[in-house]
Scaffold this motif. Structure first.
Motif, mmCIF file in Angstrom:
data_model
loop_
_atom_site.group_PDB
_atom_site.id
_atom_site.type_symbol
_atom_site.label_atom_id
_atom_site.label_comp_id
_atom_site.label_asym_id
_atom_site.label_seq_id
_atom_site.Cartn_x
_atom_site.Cartn_y
_atom_site.Cartn_z
ATOM 1 N N PRO A 128 0.906 -1.378 -0.137
ATOM 2 C CA PRO A 128 -0.017 -0.063 0.046
ATOM 3 C C PRO A 128 0.711 1.374 0.152
ATOM 4 O O PRO A 128 1.811 1.126 0.568
ATOM 5 C CB PRO A 128 -0.866 0.017 1.263
ATOM 6 N N TYR A 149 0.197 4.853 1.061
ATOM 7 C CA TYR A 149 -0.828 5.767 1.831
ATOM 8 C C TYR A 149 -0.557 7.322 1.357
ATOM 9 O O TYR A 149 -1.415 8.026 1.649
ATOM 10 C CB TYR A 149 -0.793 5.595 3.115
ATOM 11 N N HIS A 204 -3.824 1.219 -2.874
ATOM 12 C CA HIS A 204 -3.433 0.034 -2.935
ATOM 13 C C HIS A 204 -3.780 -0.607 -4.211
ATOM 14 O O HIS A 204 -5.240 -0.586 -4.422
ATOM 15 C CB HIS A 204 -3.832 -0.735 -1.586
ATOM 16 N N VAL A 223 -7.884 -0.125 -3.553
ATOM 17 C CA VAL A 223 -8.455 0.699 -2.422
ATOM 18 C C VAL A 223 -7.943 2.003 -2.725
ATOM 19 O O VAL A 223 -6.854 2.445 -2.871
ATOM 20 C CB VAL A 223 -7.519 0.046 -1.204
ATOM 21 N N ARG A 250 -9.012 6.540 -1.752
ATOM 22 C CA ARG A 250 -9.472 7.586 -0.791
ATOM 23 C C ARG A 250 -10.000 8.501 -1.400
ATOM 24 O O ARG A 250 -9.530 9.247 -2.355
ATOM 25 C CB ARG A 250 -8.019 7.814 -0.067
ATOM 26 N N THR A 298 -11.909 5.818 2.697
ATOM 27 C CA THR A 298 -11.434 4.646 1.941
ATOM 28 C C THR A 298 -12.412 3.563 1.591
ATOM 29 O O THR A 298 -13.157 3.465 2.325
ATOM 30 C CB THR A 298 -10.093 3.928 2.558
ATOM 31 N N GLN A 321 -10.269 -3.322 5.644
ATOM 32 C CA GLN A 321 -10.593 -2.247 5.306
ATOM 33 C C GLN A 321 -10.453 -1.388 6.410
ATOM 34 O O GLN A 321 -9.978 0.084 6.368
ATOM 35 C CB GLN A 321 -11.884 -1.946 4.892
ATOM 36 N N TYR A 330 -6.718 -0.181 6.533
ATOM 37 C CA TYR A 330 -6.488 0.707 5.457
ATOM 38 C C TYR A 330 -6.824 2.128 5.778
ATOM 39 O O TYR A 330 -6.375 3.105 5.777
ATOM 40 C CB TYR A 330 -7.360 0.513 3.979
ATOM 41 N N ARG A 331 -7.988 2.358 6.605
ATOM 42 C CA ARG A 331 -8.462 3.639 7.061
ATOM 43 C C ARG A 331 -7.614 4.070 8.105
ATOM 44 O O ARG A 331 -7.457 5.382 8.186
ATOM 45 C CB ARG A 331 -10.085 3.434 7.476
ATOM 46 N N ASN A 373 -4.370 3.459 8.826
ATOM 47 C CA ASN A 373 -3.293 3.625 8.197
ATOM 48 C C ASN A 373 -3.136 4.940 7.295
ATOM 49 O O ASN A 373 -2.427 5.982 7.399
ATOM 50 C CB ASN A 373 -2.406 2.513 7.470
ATOM 51 N N SER A 374 -4.310 5.011 6.789
ATOM 52 C CA SER A 374 -4.529 6.371 5.781
ATOM 53 C C SER A 374 -4.879 7.711 6.746
ATOM 54 O O SER A 374 -4.224 8.624 6.381
ATOM 55 C CB SER A 374 -5.873 6.164 5.003
#
Length: 354
Positions: A224, A226, A257, A265, A267, A272, A322, A325-326, A328-329
């Motif tokens: 990923p 970010y 990603h 994935v 944003r 995300t 997910q 992802y959210r 870390n984003s």
């Protein structure tokens, strides 16, 4: 003078083009029996499809019946991502292939399949271009290249994948699968549709229905990012699953990603979710009304939506949730804000002290 035929094919080099997106084409000087000489441009995927069809037309000469009878030359399969290095290294192989091709028996070298493939097309005379895009970069093959062919790319063994579930094709360009079918992957497109062959059948198959033979394939996926890459939505999509996003044409998003099944994935602001990659276009690229024929077929299925999957790798494949992802984003975005705030504070301190 009778029917047209090709006297000689010479590989001149290749071009790096930037429209409608970055890609490479090989340049061939084709000399005909009427003494005319024409320059044509072909992508390697086109050349490989031509080669496969030629082998099917002449199964004896291709060695399909008895390998000892093979006279049609070998040609390496396309790589997943053909970059400049592979394009350059493959030139020696292509030059030798063309030399061998025109010297085959006339029933092969002068057949309509060969003639039509090397005929001048409209795009050869008027390559697609745009004033806003960089002009193509031309790389000519050195005259003494035959003396330095140590880097020739040899034949590449196609990767074999297993179908993890039945798939019914949705168009004539696709290929139906049964669970357990073993297919050879010719081309992996990042939009989630892969071009495969199964015995004498060929067609596009959703990557989500395939698994490699030697282990989980997440190792082929990039990590990923970010920081995100800016993309523009080219086709609206309404979310079906909870972890997908609903977007409208023209929306600007960031890809964090890129996954093999063609569901990336992305944003949008600080939200995300998954979105079909084939409906996205990298920011800055010129919009084309028909960027890809694959888009007309619709988004490929997601791995997570395939039911009754009998996959030996189902448990071994690592998945990122997910929520991860959210989290870390959000963490990345907050760190960037903090860095900008610190930089601004330092600038204010310096300006006050002067």
């Amino acid at each position: 003078m009778g029917d047209a035929f090709i006297r000689h094919i010479e590989l001149l080099g290749y071009e790096k083009r930037f429209f409608p997106s970055q890609h490479y084409v090989y340049m061939f000087l084709v000399k005909w029996n009427d003494l005319s000489e024409k320059v044509v441009y072909r992508r390697f995927t086109e050349i490989y499809e031509f080669h496969k069809a030629l082998k099917e037309m002449f199964p004896i000469e291709s060695g399909d019946i008895n390998i000892e009878n093979r006279i049609i030359p070998h040609l390496p399969a396309p790589k997943w991502f053909d970059g400049q290095r592979s394009t350059e290294n493959r030139q020696g192989t292509l030059a030798e292939y063309c030399h061998a091709l025109v010297n085959l028996p006339h029933k092969i070298s002068r057949c309509l399949h060969v003639i039509n493939f090397f005929k001048v097309r409209h795009d050869d005379m008027n390559p697609v271009t745009d004033s806003q895009i960089k002009k193509p970069e031309v790389f000519l093959l050195p005259k003494d290249s035959k003396k330095n062919l140590t880097d020739i790319t040899g034949p590449i063994v196609l990767q074999t994948y297993r179908a993890i579930a039945d798939y019914e094709k949705g168009s004539t360009s696709e290929m139906a699968l049964k669970a357990g079918d073993m297919v050879d992957v010719v081309e992996k497109n990042e939009n989630g549709w892969w071009f495969c062959q199964l015995k004498n059948k060929r067609g596009w198959v959703p990557a989500a229905y395939l698994e490699p033979m030697d282990g989980p394939d997440e190792s082929e996926e990039l990590e990923p990012n970010y920081a995100g890459e800016a993309y523009t939505v080219q086709k609206s999509y309404t979310a079906v699953e909870e972890d997908e996003l609903t977007l409208k044409e023209g929306d600007t998003i960031e890809v964090i990603h890129k996954l093999l099944d063609g569901w990336w994935v992305i944003r949008k602001d600080e939200t995300t979710g998954y979105y079909p990659s084939m409906y996205l276009q990298k920011a800055g690229e010129v919009n084309t009304s028909v960027k890809s024929q694959l888009r007309n077929r619709g988004a490929p299925p997601r791995r997570s939506t395939i039911r009754n999957v009998k996959s030996i790798h189902k448990q071994g494949r690592k998945r990122i949730s997910q929520e991860t992802y959210r989290r870390n984003s959000r963490k990345y975005i907050q760190n960037q804000r903090n860095m900008r705030a610190n930089s601004q504070n330092k600038a204010n301190v310096i300006s006050k002290s002067q």
